[in-house]
Design a protein around this motif. Structure first.
Motif, mmCIF file in Angstrom:
data_model
loop_
_atom_site.group_PDB
_atom_site.id
_atom_site.type_symbol
_atom_site.label_atom_id
_atom_site.label_comp_id
_atom_site.label_asym_id
_atom_site.label_seq_id
_atom_site.Cartn_x
_atom_site.Cartn_y
_atom_site.Cartn_z
ATOM 1 N N LEU A 1 19.104 96.541 -60.203
ATOM 2 C CA LEU A 1 18.996 96.996 -58.807
ATOM 3 C C LEU A 1 17.544 97.131 -58.373
ATOM 4 N N THR A 2 16.685 97.583 -59.298
ATOM 5 C CA THR A 2 15.286 97.777 -58.923
ATOM 6 C C THR A 2 14.460 96.497 -59.079
ATOM 7 N N ALA A 3 14.818 95.674 -60.087
ATOM 8 C CA ALA A 3 13.988 94.488 -60.369
ATOM 9 C C ALA A 3 14.379 93.272 -59.531
ATOM 10 N N LEU A 4 15.668 93.162 -59.188
ATOM 11 C CA LEU A 4 16.127 91.937 -58.508
ATOM 12 C C LEU A 4 15.440 91.674 -57.153
ATOM 13 N N PRO A 5 15.307 92.697 -56.271
ATOM 14 C CA PRO A 5 14.615 92.411 -55.003
ATOM 15 C C PRO A 5 13.182 91.907 -55.236
ATOM 16 N N VAL A 6 12.489 92.518 -56.235
ATOM 17 C CA VAL A 6 11.117 92.099 -56.549
ATOM 18 C C VAL A 6 11.145 90.652 -57.054
ATOM 19 N N GLN A 7 12.086 90.377 -57.963
ATOM 20 C CA GLN A 7 12.203 89.034 -58.557
ATOM 21 C C GLN A 7 12.442 87.981 -57.468
#
Ligand SMILES: [Zn+2]
Ligand SMILES: [Zn+2]
Length: 270
Positions: free
Chosen positions: A53-59
């Motif tokens: 949830l936290t890494a996917l938008p950044v990725q």
């Protein structure tokens, strides 16, 4: 719309579905072949899944920038690949770039271990006390940002077309998830496969809680760099203890909200 055009127009979605399919298949295999209790295993998995949830938008955001860099370098015929003999041959082009990008990932991983500021983010991945396929997604969003920023740099230096990145991502997804599974290869098979590729047996050594093993086996898809640069090590399953010696408290490691704060706390060096 044909299937081919759907796939090429929806690469993010296709890669996500592919990722989910592999991780789910291996997760179920781990439950079956290690006789784990699915409920217990799910409690551990749930913590790691929160990192998506936290890494996917950044990725997703950063990968769109990586693709822009790739488009720019190709438009301007920029990058080391253009100086490689026979690079017009597609086999030479794709295989060379795959190998060079793997070397870049090795360098990135070493850097994450050697600088305290970066290690604090990377140790979140290492802090898992039970390594399984779900550990693959246990990455602090700060590390996701750093990793994809480095990826931009590699693309800028090497000059691959977007299709190289898609193919590499496809192989990397399978390799990274497989490297984290609890299902080790029989030693005889590992001796052969592990000559070139990172296997679970090899990557589990990297997740051992103490030095020098934490600083061994940095390889991403290929294990050749560790052999070449003297960072290769082996450790039997019975002797392997997962975690990082400075962060072994289950009260921290099993609570998402506590782990996500780790990079912003004072570091006692391992
Ligand atoms: Zn590491
Ligand atoms: Zn790992």
């Amino acid at each position: 719309m044909t299937i081919q055009s759907f796939i090429s127009n929806n690469q993010d979605l296709v890669q996500l579905i592919y990722f989910a399919l592999i991780i789910t298949t291996l997760w179920c295999s781990e439950v079956i072949f290690t006789n784990s209790l699915a409920g217990e295993k799910f409690k551990h998995t749930r913590v790691n899944l929160l990192f998506i949830l936290t890494a996917l938008p950044v990725q997703l955001f950063m990968i769109s920038l990586v693709l822009l860099v790739s488009a720019w370098v190709n438009q301007h015929h920029w990058g080391l690949i253009n100086y490689l003999p026979f690079h017009e041959n597609p086999w030479v082009y794709y295989i060379s770039l795959f190998i060079l990008m793997d070397l870049c990932e090795y360098i990135y991983h070493v850097i994450m271990h050697k600088f305290d500021f970066l290690w604090k983010f990377h140790l979140v991945h290492h802090s898992d006390l039970k390594v399984d396929v779900s550990t693959t997604v246990r990455e602090h969003p700060g590390e996701t940002f750093v990793r994809t920023s480095f990826q931009m740099l590699w693309v800028f230096l090497l000059g691959p077309v977007a299709m190289v990145l898609v193919l590499r991502q496809t192989v990397q997804t399978f390799s990274n998830i497989a490297a984290h599974t609890t299902l080790r290869l029989p030693n005889r098979i590992n001796k052969i496969v592990g000559l070139i590729f990172v296997t679970p047996n090899i990557h589990q050594v990297h997740h051992h809680y103490q030095l020098p093993y934490t600083d061994r086996n940095y390889g991403d898809v290929l294990s050749i760099w560790d052999r070449l640069f003297g960072t290769y090590a082996e450790l039997e399953k019975e002797d392997t203890v997962f975690g990082v010696d400075t962060h072994m408290q289950p009260s921290v490691n099993t609570k998402f909200i506590n782990i996500i704060k780790v990079p912003f706390q004072k570091l006692e060096r391992k």
